[in-house]
Design a protein around this motif. Structure first.
Motif, mmCIF file in Angstrom:
data_model
loop_
_atom_site.group_PDB
_atom_site.id
_atom_site.type_symbol
_atom_site.label_atom_id
_atom_site.label_comp_id
_atom_site.label_asym_id
_atom_site.label_seq_id
_atom_site.Cartn_x
_atom_site.Cartn_y
_atom_site.Cartn_z
ATOM 1 N N ALA A 204 43.686 16.816 36.651
ATOM 2 C CA ALA A 204 43.059 18.051 37.134
ATOM 3 C C ALA A 204 41.633 18.199 36.606
ATOM 4 O O ALA A 204 40.718 18.582 37.355
ATOM 5 C CB ALA A 204 43.903 19.252 36.729
ATOM 6 N N HIS A 208 38.216 18.217 38.805
ATOM 7 C CA HIS A 208 37.300 19.350 38.726
ATOM 8 C C HIS A 208 35.897 18.927 38.315
ATOM 9 O O HIS A 208 34.887 19.415 38.861
ATOM 10 C CB HIS A 208 37.839 20.385 37.734
ATOM 11 C CG HIS A 208 36.933 21.545 37.527
ATOM 12 N ND1 HIS A 208 36.107 21.658 36.428
ATOM 13 C CD2 HIS A 208 36.700 22.648 38.284
ATOM 14 C CE1 HIS A 208 35.408 22.775 36.525
ATOM 15 N NE2 HIS A 208 35.746 23.402 37.631
ATOM 16 N N TYR A 214 39.405 22.768 41.179
ATOM 17 C CA TYR A 214 40.627 22.190 40.635
ATOM 18 C C TYR A 214 41.571 21.835 41.775
ATOM 19 O O TYR A 214 41.577 22.504 42.828
ATOM 20 C CB TYR A 214 41.309 23.176 39.687
ATOM 21 C CG TYR A 214 40.663 23.242 38.329
ATOM 22 C CD1 TYR A 214 40.981 22.327 37.336
ATOM 23 C CD2 TYR A 214 39.699 24.215 38.050
ATOM 24 C CE1 TYR A 214 40.372 22.380 36.080
ATOM 25 C CE2 TYR A 214 39.085 24.281 36.807
ATOM 26 C CZ TYR A 214 39.431 23.354 35.831
ATOM 27 O OH TYR A 214 38.824 23.395 34.608
ATOM 28 N N ILE A 217 48.370 22.006 42.869
ATOM 29 C CA ILE A 217 49.495 21.259 42.300
ATOM 30 C C ILE A 217 50.740 21.517 43.128
ATOM 31 O O ILE A 217 51.169 22.658 43.283
ATOM 32 C CB ILE A 217 49.743 21.640 40.827
ATOM 33 C CG1 ILE A 217 48.556 21.218 39.955
ATOM 34 C CG2 ILE A 217 51.037 21.005 40.317
ATOM 35 C CD1 ILE A 217 48.683 21.625 38.499
ATOM 36 N N PHE A 234 48.350 25.772 33.655
ATOM 37 C CA PHE A 234 47.590 25.435 34.860
ATOM 38 C C PHE A 234 47.409 26.639 35.793
ATOM 39 O O PHE A 234 46.706 26.550 36.794
ATOM 40 C CB PHE A 234 48.285 24.309 35.630
ATOM 41 C CG PHE A 234 48.415 23.039 34.834
ATOM 42 C CD1 PHE A 234 47.430 22.068 34.875
ATOM 43 C CD2 PHE A 234 49.510 22.827 34.015
ATOM 44 C CE1 PHE A 234 47.531 20.905 34.122
ATOM 45 C CE2 PHE A 234 49.635 21.666 33.259
ATOM 46 C CZ PHE A 234 48.634 20.706 33.310
ATOM 47 N N THR A 237 43.927 27.942 36.851
ATOM 48 C CA THR A 237 42.966 27.029 37.478
ATOM 49 C C THR A 237 43.462 26.444 38.793
ATOM 50 O O THR A 237 42.734 26.460 39.795
ATOM 51 C CB THR A 237 42.610 25.870 36.524
ATOM 52 O OG1 THR A 237 43.818 25.243 36.074
ATOM 53 C CG2 THR A 237 41.836 26.391 35.319
ATOM 54 N N SER A 238 44.675 25.919 38.815
ATOM 55 C CA SER A 238 45.179 25.218 39.997
ATOM 56 C C SER A 238 46.129 26.085 40.823
ATOM 57 O O SER A 238 47.122 26.600 40.286
ATOM 58 C CB SER A 238 45.925 23.934 39.596
ATOM 59 O OG SER A 238 45.022 22.926 39.216
#
Length: 290
Positions: A204, A208, A214, A217, A234, A237-238
């Protein structure tokens, strides 16, 4: 003496040749025996990848988690949290896709498998990735992770180099990391929970650093809980893409208050797997813009 025939020996020179060949074979056999996961051989990216054309987003789910509802019933009984946008994910298994029909049936986005490990690229990627874009869909690509064949950063680089990049054109979704049950062996690819979390972070963070966004997932709660200890690191961000072949999305990984994508069936109206984006088309476009 025919090539490779060691049964006939002529003179001391031939004896030395024969002994040298046998010694070489012995060393090669020892090397094969003692190669371990994470070694230089595994880092080459080929590892044990033998059927990548059969590895797609969700290809391992039913075998491990089953399905208590068909894709058609799931689509009919789910109560959306918000307006949902329909789409699909495909791989080389689908071959050339009829994108005009998928668009006519209401598909607004598509994710296409690009790569696996650091050795496989989808031979139908161009037709699928460009074809979905050409009919008007917002498209993205995904990487099938094999954390026991090479590092997360290396697999992110390979993915980006073979179709996994992102651009803020409003029509290209951030790349997705498909991390699910190992189709070749141990559920968690032989990694501890801490090592798996580190591997995913490496992927990741590399994605990024190179693309400015990102990755999404993709996983299931059961796999995530088992292999990462339900890590919450995570969620800020994801975006999460949850796979659950029932009428409700079920429990989400720790830290996530909502899902971004939901793969609710492996067959149905669209080619490949059936997906929902948790929002209307304008929100999907916003995700595509980063």
């Amino acid at each position: 003496m025919s090539h490779g025939d060691l049964s006939v020996v002529h003179g001391p020179g031939s004896v030395r040749k024969r002994l040298g060949l046998l010694a070489g074979l012995f060393v090669t056999m020892l090397a094969m025996v003692f190669v371990m996961p994470g070694s230089a051989s595994a880092a080459s990216g080929t590892g044990h990848i033998t059927h990548p054309e059969l590895d797609w987003m969700g290809s391992t789910i039913k075998a491990h988690e089953g399905s208590s509802a068909s894709s058609s019933s799931s689509a009919g009984t789910v109560t959306p949290m918000a307006t949902q946008t329909l789409g699909m994910d495909v791989s080389g298994y689908q071959g050339n896709v009829n994108w005009a029909t998928a668009w006519a049936n209401g598909g607004k986005f598509a994710y296409v498998k690009a790569t696996e490990s650091t050795s496989y690229t989808n031979p139908y990627f161009t037709q699928q990735y460009n074809g979905s874009f050409n009919v008007g869909m917002i498209r993205g690509s995904y990487h099938f992770a094999t954390p026991d064949t090479s590092g997360g950063a290396a697999q992110a680089d390979y993915f980006i180099a073979h179709g996994g990049g992102w651009s803020g054109d409003g029509k290209t979704l951030p790349g997705a990391l498909d991390i699910e049950y190992n189709p070749y062996g141990a559920t968690c690819f032989g990694l501890s929970q801490a090592s798996m979390v580190s591997w995913i972070h490496a992927f990741a963070n590399q994605y990024h650093s190179r693309e400015g966004v990102y990755p999404v997932i993709y996983t299931t709660f059961d796999w995530w809980n088992t292999c990462t200890g339900n890590n919450s690191g995570f969620a800020t961000t994801s975006p999460i893409w949850i796979a659950k072949y029932t009428s409700t999305v079920g429990t989400l990984p720790a830290g996530y208050g909502f899902y971004t994508f939901w793969q609710y069936g492996d067959s149905g109206t669209f080619p490949g797997d059936q997906d929902r984006f948790n929002g209307d088309l304008s929100r999907l476009q916003a995700l595509a813009q980063g």
